[in-house]
Design a protein around this motif. Structure first.
Motif, PDB file in Angstrom:
ATOM      1  N   ARG A 201       0.842  -1.187   0.000  1.00 46.96           N
ATOM      2  CA  ARG A 201       0.000   0.000   0.000  1.00 46.96           C
ATOM      3  C   ARG A 201       0.882   1.243   0.000  1.00 46.96           C
ATOM      4  O   ARG A 201       2.050   1.188   0.384  1.00 46.96           O
ATOM      5  CB  ARG A 201      -0.918   0.023   1.232  1.00 46.96           C
ATOM      6  CG  ARG A 201      -1.871  -1.146   1.307  1.00 46.96           C
ATOM      7  CD  ARG A 201      -2.604  -1.197   2.629  1.00 46.96           C
ATOM      8  NE  ARG A 201      -3.559  -0.115   2.792  1.00 46.96           N
ATOM      9  CZ  ARG A 201      -4.265   0.076   3.905  1.00 46.96           C
ATOM     10  NH1 ARG A 201      -4.115  -0.737   4.927  1.00 46.96           N
ATOM     11  NH2 ARG A 201      -5.133   1.078   3.981  1.00 46.96           N
ATOM     12  N   VAL A 202       0.297   2.353  -0.412  1.00 45.50           N
ATOM     13  CA  VAL A 202       1.002   3.634  -0.388  1.00 45.50           C
ATOM     14  C   VAL A 202       0.084   4.668   0.260  1.00 45.50           C
ATOM     15  O   VAL A 202      -1.133   4.642   0.077  1.00 45.50           O
ATOM     16  CB  VAL A 202       1.418   4.068  -1.813  1.00 45.50           C
ATOM     17  CG1 VAL A 202       0.194   4.275  -2.690  1.00 45.50           C
ATOM     18  CG2 VAL A 202       2.267   5.329  -1.779  1.00 45.50           C
ATOM     19  N   PHE A 203       0.682   5.579   1.029  1.00 44.50           N
ATOM     20  CA  PHE A 203      -0.062   6.600   1.748  1.00 44.50           C
ATOM     21  C   PHE A 203       0.556   7.968   1.486  1.00 44.50           C
ATOM     22  O   PHE A 203       1.784   8.102   1.426  1.00 44.50           O
ATOM     23  CB  PHE A 203      -0.041   6.335   3.262  1.00 44.50           C
ATOM     24  CG  PHE A 203      -0.533   4.969   3.652  1.00 44.50           C
ATOM     25  CD1 PHE A 203      -1.859   4.755   3.991  1.00 44.50           C
ATOM     26  CD2 PHE A 203       0.340   3.894   3.686  1.00 44.50           C
ATOM     27  CE1 PHE A 203      -2.308   3.495   4.358  1.00 44.50           C
ATOM     28  CE2 PHE A 203      -0.095   2.635   4.058  1.00 44.50           C
ATOM     29  CZ  PHE A 203      -1.430   2.440   4.391  1.00 44.50           C
ATOM     30  N   LEU A 204      -0.291   8.987   1.350  1.00 49.89           N
ATOM     31  CA  LEU A 204       0.160  10.363   1.158  1.00 49.89           C
ATOM     32  C   LEU A 204      -0.265  11.195   2.357  1.00 49.89           C
ATOM     33  O   LEU A 204      -1.410  11.121   2.801  1.00 49.89           O
ATOM     34  CB  LEU A 204      -0.430  10.966  -0.114  1.00 49.89           C
ATOM     35  CG  LEU A 204      -0.094  10.279  -1.443  1.00 49.89           C
ATOM     36  CD1 LEU A 204      -0.863  10.946  -2.577  1.00 49.89           C
ATOM     37  CD2 LEU A 204       1.393  10.337  -1.715  1.00 49.89           C
ATOM     38  N   SER A 205       0.655  12.041   2.849  1.00 50.65           N
ATOM     39  CA  SER A 205       0.319  12.891   3.985  1.00 50.65           C
ATOM     40  C   SER A 205      -0.528  14.081   3.572  1.00 50.65           C
ATOM     41  O   SER A 205      -1.242  14.665   4.395  1.00 50.65           O
ATOM     42  CB  SER A 205       1.591  13.388   4.670  1.00 50.65           C
ATOM     43  OG  SER A 205       2.318  14.259   3.806  1.00 50.65           O
ATOM     44  N   SER A 206      -0.460  14.478   2.289  1.00 46.11           N
ATOM     45  CA  SER A 206      -1.216  15.627   1.789  1.00 46.11           C
ATOM     46  C   SER A 206      -1.308  15.531   0.276  1.00 46.11           C
ATOM     47  O   SER A 206      -0.724  14.627  -0.341  1.00 46.11           O
ATOM     48  CB  SER A 206      -0.550  16.945   2.210  1.00 46.11           C
ATOM     49  OG  SER A 206       0.774  17.019   1.697  1.00 46.11           O
ATOM     50  N   ASP A 207      -2.010  16.463  -0.328  1.00 48.67           N
ATOM     51  CA  ASP A 207      -2.166  16.494  -1.778  1.00 48.67           C
ATOM     52  C   ASP A 207      -0.858  16.949  -2.410  1.00 48.67           C
ATOM     53  O   ASP A 207      -0.439  18.092  -2.209  1.00 48.67           O
ATOM     54  CB  ASP A 207      -3.296  17.457  -2.144  1.00 48.67           C
ATOM     55  CG  ASP A 207      -3.549  17.528  -3.649  1.00 48.67           C
ATOM     56  OD1 ASP A 207      -2.827  16.864  -4.409  1.00 48.67           O
ATOM     57  OD2 ASP A 207      -4.468  18.263  -4.048  1.00 48.67           O
ATOM     58  N   PRO A 208      -0.161  16.087  -3.154  1.00 52.54           N
ATOM     59  CA  PRO A 208       1.132  16.491  -3.729  1.00 52.54           C
ATOM     60  C   PRO A 208       1.015  17.614  -4.745  1.00 52.54           C
ATOM     61  O   PRO A 208       1.974  18.352  -4.965  1.00 52.54           O
ATOM     62  CB  PRO A 208       1.648  15.199  -4.376  1.00 52.54           C
ATOM     63  CG  PRO A 208       0.437  14.377  -4.618  1.00 52.54           C
ATOM     64  CD  PRO A 208      -0.512  14.704  -3.501  1.00 52.54           C
ATOM     65  N   SER A 209      -0.149  17.768  -5.380  1.00 47.65           N
ATOM     66  CA  SER A 209      -0.291  18.824  -6.387  1.00 47.65           C
ATOM     67  C   SER A 209      -0.278  20.208  -5.767  1.00 47.65           C
ATOM     68  O   SER A 209      -0.032  21.201  -6.455  1.00 47.65           O
ATOM     69  CB  SER A 209      -1.592  18.623  -7.173  1.00 47.65           C
ATOM     70  OG  SER A 209      -2.722  18.766  -6.330  1.00 47.65           O
TER      71      SER A 209
END
Length: 280
Positions: free
Chosen positions: A35-43
């Motif tokens: 799985r992969v997780f993002l702390s915030s919207d990279p855009s």
């Protein structure tokens, strides 16, 4: 290039049965990363460094992370025992990483504390949790001070020929006391969403019509079952925290059996209102 011997889900390598394959690094990632997780919207991270990406590794549930602009991944491997993680969350500024393990333990990592990355135990391992699928949900609307408020959701899926969710319990974590207390509502104005992607809670004001407060919306999370028996019904439904009832949901397109269904959050501000939250 890598040579890979496919292994079964008990991790027994059977070279006499499974011939080796040659894979590119991109193809190999499908075997190594769960799985992969993002702390915030990279855009929205124009400068870089604010968004943190965390990878959950097979087969032992270890974690690696990188910030936008990094040239390499940082493997969280010290101290011993940083494994068996199944879900993660972040502090609002992305500096603190929280991971929940299969045994219910919740650990905090200061991502600015490299290279040691010593962990702090927010919640010790809980009895009987290894038989559950555990999730970590950030619930800032419930308060909790600087450390925020974390919910531990435990989902029991006994296997009797098919995977079906039999029980869901939601616990509010008290980091100071190192305890978790079961609750039967999340404030009356929010709903929880669980699945094979990030776990999250949404306010009713941000949900389409039909979403109910104090309910848990869940999708399939048993990848092995889906891989081995893709023709079987998916485990998708709604759980009421108030009365403990379940409502099973039949996908509108049951022939779309792979990949596992996942929750998505439309961009309400830019794309307008959308009532399609479940994607195959």
């Amino acid at each position: 290039m890598y040579v890979v011997y496919p292994y079964d889900w008990t991790l027994r390598v059977e070279p006499l049965v499974n011939a080796p394959m040659t894979l590119t690094a991109r193809e190999l990632s499908e075997y190594l990363y769960l799985r992969v997780f993002l702390s915030s919207d990279p855009s929205s991270d124009i400068v870089g460094g604010g968004c943190v990406v965390v990878l959950l590794h097979r087969p032992d549930g270890q974690m690696s992370f990188a910030r936008l602009g990094d040239t390499h991944w940082t493997w969280i491997r010290t101290p011993t025992g940083n494994e068996l993680y199944v879900d993660v969350g972040f502090s609002a500024d992305g500096r603190m990483l929280y991971g929940i393990r299969r045994d219910g333990a919740i650990h905090e990592f200061d991502l600015g504390g490299e290279p040691a990355l010593e962990r702090t135990t927010i919640l010790p391992a809980q009895d009987g949790m290894m038989r559950h699928t555990n999730y970590l949900v950030d619930a800032p609307w419930l308060g909790g001070g600087d450390g925020g408020c974390w919910l531990m959701v435990c989902r029991r899926l006994p296997y009797d020929g098919v995977w079906n969710t039999h029980s869901i319990k939601v616990y509010r974590v008290d980091p100071a006391a190192g305890t978790a207390a079961e609750i039967n509502d999340v404030g009356g104005r929010h709903a929880l969403f669980l699945g094979c992607d990030s776990s999250f809670g949404l306010a009713m004001a941000d949900c389409p019509a039909g979403i109910l407060p104090d309910h848990v919306y869940y999708t399939d999370n048993e990848e092995q079952y889906a891989l081995d028996t893709p023709e079987c019904a998916r485990d998708i439904g709604v759980y009421s925290m108030g009365d403990g009832s379940f409502h099973r949901v039949k996908p509108p397109s049951p022939w779309l059996d792979w990949p596992l269904p996942a929750w998505i959050i439309p961009s309400f501000g830019c794309l307008g209102y959308s009532n399609r939250f479940l994607a195959n």
